[in-house]
Scaffold this active site. Structure first.
Site, PDB file in Angstrom:
ATOM      1  CG  HIS A 266      -1.922  -1.060   1.251  1.00  0.00           C
ATOM      2  ND1 HIS A 266      -1.660  -2.296   1.784  1.00  0.00           N
ATOM      3  CD2 HIS A 266      -3.202  -1.097   0.812  1.00  0.00           C
ATOM      4  CE1 HIS A 266      -2.745  -3.057   1.673  1.00  0.00           C
ATOM      5  NE2 HIS A 266      -3.677  -2.353   1.080  1.00  0.00           N
ATOM      6  CG  ASP A 339      -4.277  -5.508  -4.140  1.00  0.00           C
ATOM      7  OD1 ASP A 339      -5.349  -4.967  -3.800  1.00  0.00           O
ATOM      8  OD2 ASP A 339      -3.475  -5.973  -3.322  1.00  0.00           O
TER       9      ASP A 339
END
Length: 438
Positions: A266, A339
């Site tokens: 992230h 993702d």
């Protein structure tokens, strides 16, 4: 699945990430619903199949694809976030990102293939509210195009539980793994899937198929079933069976494996130095097992594996990994989802427009949560018009997505029953598995 919100609250959101994003172990059929549904909405304006001689040939998915324009086919690749609790309620976030105010208007304007719900986007406050939101979003899709909307969520249970307290609290993957019983993974997945269906949600971005062999892993950790590839594989296969028994689509993540990282994708770009032999032994078994059990989709990881692809590109953008390993070596012909494309791990090397194009070229079907949907959509559309991406390649992805929707009943009608959540049977499953944790 990203847990990062832009602006205030980012640090708090970092603590509960999701990557994104069964009652009776011997049975594989969905259990009937005792209570009456509270809402029904057709997910498509297409007529139902007919046996008459003039009925178009081909599956529902194939007929839908044949009626779609190029613009609508490109739109079908995207799964997006909308802000707000009600389909018809205005949000400044929607206005800023999409140029329209309400979640329904986002769906009508862009005709995305899917929407993913998040608590941090204001989508979750109560069971009846979520059911009404999903119903309203599907109605908007039915008004605006040929293809129905797939609504998903990142409900892994445990650390990543987007639906908060409105659903039964089940143990997370690591706790289930500690019980040593694959029946527990199957039962929890089935019960979870049944509650998702009661809310009008047809896809769960679960199970996590990563083998967590790095104790310093900041992003997977307890989200994985464990550190033994064989045991994790057995749990993943059982969980896929459980979701399918409930009638919900399942997504194994994060390919080719996110378990041996010390960097959170992230916020950075992890590099994993496994050789291909190590990968086949350590990372691949749970994905192989998921494929054997008919998993609907597999999510890519924003990780670099230089011994699998020396280009330095993250796996999400790697043709060698998504097509060469996942499609060709493992034989997976289901849906490949990226993702979330707003994560730092995939945005470091290329701009947001180019990332979307490269993901399609690598082999991805679903482009999840682009940070700038108009820019990403235009980039893919322009790449098709210029010949960089063939329309045949787009058709392949769209047909996979539509077949998944057909298989999981998204063409409708879809019934919601929020009053059925937290049933005694589901609480019994949760209590039994929690009690079995060793």
């Amino acid at each position: 699945m990203p847990r990062i919100r832009h602006g205030i609250g980012m640090l708090a959101a970092l603590l509960v990430t999701g990557c994104g994003s069964g009652i009776g172990a011997a049975s594989s059929a969905p259990s009937p619903r005792a209570s009456a549904p509270v809402s029904v909405v057709p997910s498509s304006s297409l007529p139902p199949p007919s046996s008459s001689d003039d009925q178009p040939s081909g599956s529902r998915a194939e007929r839908t694809l044949a009626e779609m324009s190029l613009r609508d086919k490109v739109a079908q690749l995207f799964t997006v976030v909308v802000w707000g609790q009600k389909a018809g309620a205005a949000s400044k976030e929607n206005q800023a990102r999409y140029g329209v105010a309400t979640p329904a208007q986002v769906v009508e304007k862009f005709r995305p293939g899917g929407v993913i719900l998040f608590d941090w986007a204001g989508n979750v406050s109560g069971a009846s509210q979520v059911a009404a939101l999903t119903t309203g979003l599907r109605e908007a899709a039915a008004r605006s195009g040929e293809a129905p909307l797939m609504i998903g969520v990142d409900q892994e249970n445990g650390l990543v539980s987007r639906l908060k307290s409105i659903v039964t609290t089940f143990p997370g993957a690591s706790e289930i793994g500690k019980t040593g019983r694959t029946a527990n993974a199957r039962d929890v997945a089935r019960a979870t899937g049944e509650e998702l269906l009661d809310l009008g949600i047809s896809l769960d971005f679960a199970p996590v198929a990563d083998v967590n062999i790095n104790p310093r892993n900041p992003v997977i950790g307890p989200r994985a079933y464990g550190s033994d590839p064989g045991k994790v594989a057995a749990m993943v296969g059982a969980a896929v069976d459980g979701f399918h028994a409930a009638g919900v689509a399942s997504v194994a993540k994060h390919f080719p494996g996110h378990g041996d990282t010390s960097v959170d994708s992230h916020t950075g770009l992890p590099v994993i130095t496994h050789s291909k032999t190590q990968w086949r032994k350590l990372d691949a078994p749970p994905f192989r097992e998921a494929i054997t059990h008919g998993v609907d989709a597999i999510m890519s990881a924003h990780v670099v594996m230089p011994k699998l692809d020396p280009s330095g590109d993250p796996s999400t953008l790697s043709h060698r990994i998504l097509t060469g390993l996942l499609r060709e070596e493992l034989g997976f012909d289901g849906v490949i989802s990226t993702d979330a494309l707003d994560m730092a791990g995939v945005r470091k090397k290329y701009g947001d427009a180019e990332v979307a194009v490269r993901a399609v070229l690598a082999g991805a079907d679903i482009l999840l949560m682009p940070p700038n949907l108009p820019k990403a959509y235009d980039a893919v559309l322009d790449a098709v018009k210029s010949g960089r991406i063939s329309e045949r390649r787009i058709d392949e992805s769209v047909l996979r997505i539509l077949r998944l929707k057909e298989k999981r009943g998204v063409f409708g009608p879809i019934r919601t029953d929020p009053g059925a959540l937290k049933s005694a049977a589901h609480r019994k499953v949760a209590d039994r598995v929690f009690a079995a944790v060793r």
